[in-house]
Structures are given as C-alpha cells and as structure tokens.
Design an enzyme around this catalytic site. Structure first.
Site, short mmCIF file in Angstrom:
data_model
loop_
_atom_site.label_atom_id
_atom_site.label_comp_id
_atom_site.label_asym_id
_atom_site.label_seq_id
_atom_site.Cartn_x
_atom_site.Cartn_y
_atom_site.Cartn_z
N ARG A 1 0.85 -1.20 0.00
CA ARG A 1 0.00 0.00 0.00
C ARG A 1 0.88 1.24 0.00
O ARG A 1 0.60 2.22 -0.68
CB ARG A 1 -0.95 0.01 1.21
N TYR B 1 -16.81 16.82 -14.48
CA TYR B 1 -17.17 15.41 -14.63
C TYR B 1 -18.22 15.00 -13.59
O TYR B 1 -18.10 15.36 -12.40
CB TYR B 1 -15.90 14.56 -14.47
N ASP C 1 -7.93 18.78 -14.02
CA ASP C 1 -8.22 17.41 -14.48
C ASP C 1 -7.89 17.40 -15.97
O ASP C 1 -8.61 17.98 -16.79
CB ASP C 1 -9.69 17.08 -14.22
N LYS D 1 -8.95 6.43 -19.24
CA LYS D 1 -9.30 6.95 -20.56
C LYS D 1 -8.07 6.88 -21.49
O LYS D 1 -7.58 5.80 -21.75
CB LYS D 1 -9.86 8.36 -20.42
C1 LIG Z 1 -13.80 9.25 -16.27
C2 LIG Z 1 -13.42 10.56 -15.70
C3 LIG Z 1 -13.13 10.71 -14.34
C4 LIG Z 1 -13.29 9.58 -13.34
O1 LIG Z 1 -12.36 8.58 -13.58
P1 LIG Z 1 -12.60 7.02 -13.21
O2 LIG Z 1 -11.35 6.39 -13.67
O3 LIG Z 1 -13.82 6.58 -13.97
O4 LIG Z 1 -12.81 6.94 -11.74
C5 LIG Z 1 -12.71 11.95 -13.90
N1 LIG Z 1 -12.58 12.99 -14.74
C6 LIG Z 1 -12.87 12.89 -16.06
C7 LIG Z 1 -12.71 14.09 -16.94
C8 LIG Z 1 -13.29 11.67 -16.59
O5 LIG Z 1 -13.57 11.59 -17.89
#
Ligand SMILES: *Cc1c(COP(=O)(O)O)cnc(C)c1O
Length: 382
Positions: A47, A99, A171, A196
């Site tokens: 961890r 998001y 982000d 993504k």
């Molecule tokens: C998908 C997404 C998230 C969340 O990510 P997860 O891996 O699904 O927890 C956060 N910000 C954006 C812009 C996203 O597209």
C-alpha cells in the site's frame, strides 16, 4: 527529451533489480526485512509502495514535467485524495460542467464532511474572482470540459490561484500530457482518469496525480498511504504498457477527429458541432495557445432525441458505451446517459440538448469512421 521519446524512456526504463527491459509485475504485498526495519530496497508494504506502481508514478511525473507522481485505483480515487487536502469548513470552486462523478463526490460525500463547493462558469476567467471567499482554498478546472468541450484559460487560473493562495488543480483527462501540461502553465496539481486515454485500451480503471510542489506531494503521499486507494501492480503494468503508445494513438485520434468534424460541419442534419479546434468555438484561441493538439471527444447536435437515437442505431464502428479515450470509437447521448441524472431544465440551461451526441474517436481508419457517420446521418434526411 521530446514527448514521443519520453513516452518510451520516461520514468524507469528498465527494471533496476533484474535488468528486465519491461517493468515486471511485482505481485507482492510485503517485503523481507533482513533485520527489523532493515529494508533491502526501501519497500516495506505494497500500500505504501510497490516497484511496479513506483515505475508508473515515475512515468506520469516525467510526462507532466512534475517532480512527483501518484497512482490510484481509479480517477475518482485520485480526485478524492486531492480533495482530501482540504479541511472541514474549506470551500472550493470548480467549473460547472465538471465530470459527473466529481460533482457527485463533492455534493454527496464531501459536503457531509463540511467541505463547501460552488460550481461556476470558468470560461470567462475574469469573472471567477467574485466567487472567492476567505474560506476558498482550491480552484479546480477541466479544460476542455464534458460534453461541450468548454475551454478555460489554464495560465489565468493558475494566476488567480496564486493571488489568493488557493491550490490550483487541473483534471487533464481529455487532453493527456501528450497535448497539454498544466504544471508548466503554473498549476499546482494535475490529475487524470488514466482509465481513458492514458490506459487507452478499455481494460484498466485507474487515476494518476502529479505535482512539483514538495509540500503538496508529501501530503498527497500521506493521504494515499493512509486512505489506501492505490493501484495494484497488474494494473500499473497495463498502464505503463498503454502509455508507451499514447503519442501514436493521440496523433491518429486527432487526425480522425479533425476529419470527422469537417464532415459534420458540412452535413445538413447536424445543427452544431462542439470542439476546441473549431475557430468559432468559445476560447478557441486560448486552447490553441495552451495545448499542442486536440482531444478525440467531439459533441454535435441533431434535431431531437429520436434523431440522435436513429443516428446511433445505424452506426457500425462506433460502440454505444459510456467512457472515452480508448482505441475503439465510442458514441453516447449525454442527455440519456452520462448526464441523465441532471434535471432536463438544468441540462438545457447548461446547453446539453436532447439531440446532443458525444463521440470519442478511436484509432480506426479515418475514412471508415467518416463514412460510417455520414451514411448514418444521410438516413436522417430521408
Ligand atoms: C472518467 C473521468 C473521471 C473519473 O475517472 P474514473 O477512472 O472513472 O474513476 C474523472 N474525470 C474525467 C474528466 C473523466 O472523464
């Protein structure tokens, strides 16, 4: 080192313990101590740290031109760790079209812990300062945002944050470090849903954080170890593998996206196209200045929800699914899927029409994708 080289040689390039050219999957939870507290390579418990995860954390740090990287079990776990920098009574500001999962975590979880939040229009950056209160401690943006690809000025965001001593967060999921580096523009923390584009193959859920601020890094590392939302070694390996082709994928995705946009703009069944590459898109110039390329997420509007459904039904190469950023092209209808939980009037005020279709363009053949969309839209006219 240029970006494509960095994708291959960033972070740890070979395993320091065995010389293996690829980073092995260190599938272990714990490590031998030769004497109490005498660790062979500093690893004690997975961890706290694991060599496969450490290699990945080195890669994201390098790609974002940061000093420190952190890998989490999902994008939301990464975002959660960053929000946990705040204390009870603190206030943060985010762009209003943040998001959905981030919106949910803040409004349904963190407000219970006394963290206050306001969602504001950050596209007109000169209007942001009026929302800053003495309790405001963080300014958090996504650019371009979802699903209408609204652009916020990153450098101005960083400057406002510095002026009021706020932690600035971007982000960067939609752009990837291949096309946009917020830390270089003065931002404190950059984070990703690596599920993504970074992973890129729809086979791993993960989140990454990077910063060059040693104080913030120490606190994020402490939160990561204390609350435990870490990424496992197998998934860390998959991400390292995916990231190696990020540049190739983003180049092809960009090529495909631009060709699709050109067709959409000329098609009479399409009412509006949303993408930062379009000259009339709000803050197009700002995007051009702060990014080196374009995301594969495109939104466009057809007349109504039935038309949107009809278009999707006729598509052959676009898979109907949530998520984005993978090698395969995906399509969704935000009003019925990702944004369905937002009341219709709020959705419409935000500009998310029922006939809005969102594409996440993959790396398939350009002509195939353009033709596929075109034949489907052509049927609407009949
Ligand atoms: C998908 C997404 C998230 C969340 O990510 P997860 O891996 O699904 O927890 C956060 N910000 C954006 C812009 C996203 O597209």
């Amino acid at each position: 080192m240029n970006k494509k080289t960095q994708l291959i040689h960033g972070g740890l390039t070979t395993d320091p313990y065995t010389g293996a050219v690829t980073t092995p999957i260190y599938q272990t939870s714990t490590y031998i101590q030769d004497e109490i507290g005498d660790l062979r390579q500093g690893y004690e418990y997975s961890r706290s740290a694991n060599p496969t995860r450490s290699a990945l954390e080195g890669v994201i740090a390098d790609l974002e031109q940061a000093q420190y990287g952190f890998a989490f079990g999902s994008g939301m776990a990464a975002i959660t760790a960053v929000i946990m920098l705040l204390d009870e009574g603190d206030h943060l500001l985010l762009n209003s079209d943040v998001y959905g999962g981030t919106y949910r975590a803040l409004t349904k979880v963190f407000t219970r812990y006394g963290i206050e939040v306001d969602f504001i229009d950050t596209t007109h950056i000169d209007q942001v300062e009026q929302y800053i209160k003495p309790e405001t401690k963080m300014l958090y943006i996504e650019t371009p945002s979802n699903p209408l690809l609204r652009v916020t000025d990153i450098q101005q965001t960083a400057e406002i944050a510095k002026k009021y001593e706020l932690i600035s967060v971007v982000d960067n999921t939609f752009m990837t470090p291949y096309f946009q580096n917020p830390l270089v523009l003065g931002i404190d923390i950059v984070l990703h849903s690596a599920t993504k584009y970074l992973g890129g193959h729809s086979d791993v859920v993960s989140g990454l954080v990077a910063t060059s601020d040693s104080n913030l890094a120490e606190r994020i590392g402490f939160i990561q170890n204390s609350t435990g939302g870490v990424l496992g070694p197998q998934d860390s390996y998959l991400l390292i593998r995916g990231i190696k082709t990020l540049g190739l994928r983003m180049e092809q995705i960009q090529r495909n996206a631009l060709a699709i946009i050109k067709m959409l703009q000329q098609h009479q069944a399409v009412e509006q196209v949303f993408h930062p590459s379009i000259e009339t898109h709000l803050n197009h110039d700002i995007h051009q200045a702060q990014a080196e390329g374009h995301t594969g997420v495109i939104a466009f509007e057809v007349s109504n929800i039935d038309s949107a459904k009809a278009v999707i039904r006729e598509l052959q190469y676009f898979t109907l699914a949530e998520s984005l950023g993978a090698v395969e092209s995906l399509v969704s209808v935000p009003a019925l899927m990702t944004h369905a939980s937002i009341p219709k009037d709020v959705r419409e005020k935000e500009g998310i029409a029922d006939g809005l279709i969102r594409l996440s363009v993959g790396i398939e053949d350009t002509e195939d994708l353009v033709e596929d969309l075109k034949q489907s839209l052509d049927k609407l006219n009949k």
